[in-house]
Design a protein around this motif. Structure first.
Motif, mmCIF file in Angstrom:
data_model
loop_
_atom_site.group_PDB
_atom_site.id
_atom_site.type_symbol
_atom_site.label_atom_id
_atom_site.label_comp_id
_atom_site.label_asym_id
_atom_site.label_seq_id
_atom_site.Cartn_x
_atom_site.Cartn_y
_atom_site.Cartn_z
ATOM 1 N N GLU A 1 0.835 -1.209 0.000
ATOM 2 C CA GLU A 1 0.000 0.000 0.000
ATOM 3 C C GLU A 1 0.869 1.260 0.000
ATOM 4 N N GLY A 2 1.919 1.253 0.789
ATOM 5 C CA GLY A 2 2.836 2.389 0.824
ATOM 6 C C GLY A 2 3.585 2.550 -0.480
ATOM 7 N N GLN A 3 3.999 1.418 -1.078
ATOM 8 C CA GLN A 3 4.664 1.465 -2.382
ATOM 9 C C GLN A 3 3.753 2.153 -3.400
ATOM 10 N N GLU A 4 2.480 1.767 -3.403
ATOM 11 C CA GLU A 4 1.518 2.355 -4.342
ATOM 12 C C GLU A 4 1.358 3.855 -4.111
ATOM 13 N N ALA A 5 1.295 4.267 -2.858
ATOM 14 C CA ALA A 5 1.113 5.692 -2.546
ATOM 15 C C ALA A 5 2.297 6.520 -3.037
ATOM 16 N N GLU B 1 0.488 7.870 6.413
ATOM 17 C CA GLU B 1 1.079 6.903 7.332
ATOM 18 C C GLU B 1 1.511 5.680 6.532
ATOM 19 N N LEU B 2 2.782 5.334 6.675
ATOM 20 C CA LEU B 2 3.336 4.176 5.975
ATOM 21 C C LEU B 2 3.755 3.116 6.978
ATOM 22 N N THR C 1 5.816 1.969 11.911
ATOM 23 C CA THR C 1 4.989 2.994 11.286
ATOM 24 C C THR C 1 5.802 4.261 11.097
ATOM 25 N N ALA C 2 5.630 4.879 9.951
ATOM 26 C CA ALA C 2 6.292 6.144 9.642
ATOM 27 C C ALA C 2 5.236 7.139 9.198
ATOM 28 N N LEU C 3 5.444 8.387 9.543
ATOM 29 C CA LEU C 3 4.553 9.460 9.106
ATOM 30 C C LEU C 3 5.283 10.262 8.041
#
Length: 171
Positions: A14-18, A152-153, A73-75
């Motif tokens: 999901e983070g890769q896609e964002a 949020e990643l 988690t990273a912001l």
């Protein structure tokens, strides 16, 4: 400049896609983007350390201190401009203090690292002309309007990039 080995934290799918959506938006606007990097190993990531060589001690500390901690988690929010002349456009990444301490424990094992300090970020574009920065910011602002200002990643993987072999290895 020699090609640098690196240790990298990667977001989940999901983070890769964002992040890739941001790369695509910049490319669609005719701006430099990490999509311009056609290598099979190109992926959104947060670099932990880069150097001409990574000592075994750094890899051992990375496995012990970071590998077992994942996922974290990273912001992600805001925008960074790094460099002089042509700039790197990036998103800053905020991490918990414990994660930062663990990253620093890895970095001190690499005395010949490229950067003496650590600015955790996700690169969106390299070699962006300063005159194109306002347009790039408009593109990103349009994406930010479609979601919350921050993202949020979940960073779920730790990998090593070995430019000599042209390979990435999960740690």
């Amino acid at each position: 400049m020699p090609r640098l080995h690196s240790l990298e934290l990667l977001p989940d799918d999901e983070g890769q896609e964002a992040v890739r959506a941001q790369w695509q938006a910049l490319a669609d606007a005719g701006l430099p983007s990490q999509l311009d990097h056609r290598g099979a190993t190109n992926a959104p990531h947060v670099s932990v350390v880069e150097a001409e060589a990574l000592p075994d001690a750094a890899l051992d500390v990375a496995r012990a201190r970071l590998g077992g901690l994942l996922p974290v988690t990273a912001l992600v929010g805001g925008v960074l401009l790094l460099g002089e002349g042509r700039v790197t456009l990036a998103r800053p990444v905020q991490l918990a203090d414990d994660v930062v301490r663990r990253v620093l424990a890895v970095r001190v094992q690499v005395p010949e690292r490229r950067h003496l300090g650590w600015v955790p970020h996700l690169t969106l574009a390299r070699r962006l002309e300063r005159a194109d920065v306002p347009r790039a910011l408009e593109v990103l602002a349009g994406l930010d309007a479609d979601r919350d200002a921050s993202l949020e990643l979940r960073l779920t993987a730790l990998r090593r990039w070995d430019p000599d072999a042209g390979e990435v290895h999960d740690l």
